[in-house]
Enzyme design. Structure first.
Site, PDB file in Angstrom:
ATOM      1  N   ASP A  98       0.850  -1.184   0.000  1.00  0.00           N
ATOM      2  CA  ASP A  98       0.000   0.000   0.000  1.00  0.00           C
ATOM      3  C   ASP A  98       0.890   1.241   0.000  1.00  0.00           C
ATOM      4  OD1 ASP A  98      -1.995   1.870   0.223  1.00  0.00           O
ATOM      5  OD2 ASP A  98      -2.737   1.179   2.158  1.00  0.00           O
ATOM      6  N   GLU A  99       1.009   1.876  -1.142  1.00  0.00           N
ATOM      7  CA  GLU A  99       1.857   3.067  -1.313  1.00  0.00           C
ATOM      8  C   GLU A  99       3.280   2.810  -0.786  1.00  0.00           C
ATOM      9  OE1 GLU A  99       1.068   5.673  -3.012  1.00  0.00           O
ATOM     10  OE2 GLU A  99      -1.110   5.679  -3.040  1.00  0.00           O
ATOM     11  N   PRO A 100       3.962   1.753  -1.246  1.00  0.00           N
ATOM     12  CA  PRO A 100       5.241   1.366  -0.665  1.00  0.00           C
ATOM     13  C   PRO A 100       6.399   2.306  -0.956  1.00  0.00           C
ATOM     14  CG  PRO A 100       4.851   0.108  -2.641  1.00  0.00           C
ATOM     15  CD  PRO A 100       3.592   0.897  -2.370  1.00  0.00           C
TER      16      PRO A 100
END
Length: 156
Positions: A98-100
């Site tokens: 998730d949005e790394p």
């Protein structure tokens, strides 16, 4: 009734959330989570094999840097690197990100995207992002607006 499926899911699924949690301890302990003493060489070899060593060895004290619960000794991008390394070290079958790369500089983000592009042959990768250039490594893209899929297809 005891949930017998939870340990099984934990063995095959790894997640990198937006909010990265670190434990009080060294970088090695934050990658291994458990039994870091027994895994130091394996973790270092993993980091070398996957290119993380360039980032981690540059830190003062390298792999033995104390990072703290709040990650106060690391930038947001460095915390994301630790979280990605932690989950990849587990060798999951499914990796959920998730949005790394949201807090990473362009070069570090490029490194992570290239690594994920290589590893997608070995595991299923589900990537949640707001950046189209990040999504281009995906085999399939779904655009969700107001809770509905408004478009989907190949990155091209």
């Amino acid at each position: 009734m005891k949930n017998v499926y939870t340990p099984t899911w934990r063995n095959i699924l790894a997640t990198v959330p937006q909010e990265i949690k670190l434990v009080n301890g060294t970088l090695i302990e934050n990658i291994a989570i458990a039994s870091a003493q027994d895994e130091v060489l394996a973790i270092v070899n993993f980091c070398i094999a996957n290119g993380f060593n360039k980032y981690f060895e540059a830190l003062p004290q390298g792999y033995f840097k104390l990072v703290g619960e709040e990650g106060i000794n690391l930038s947001g991008g460095q915390k994301q690197l630790v979280a990605v390394a932690r989950e990849l070290y587990r060798k999951p079958q499914v990796l959920l990100l998730d949005e790394p790369t949201a807090a990473m500089d362009r070069n570090t983000e490029r490194f992570i995207l290239q690594l994920l592009n290589q590893l997608k042959k070995e595991m299923a990768i589900i990537l949640i992002t707001h950046k189209m250039h990040t999504a281009k490594i995906c085999d399939r893209i779904y655009i969700i607006e107001n809770g509905l899929i408004t478009a989907n297809g190949k990155p091209s």
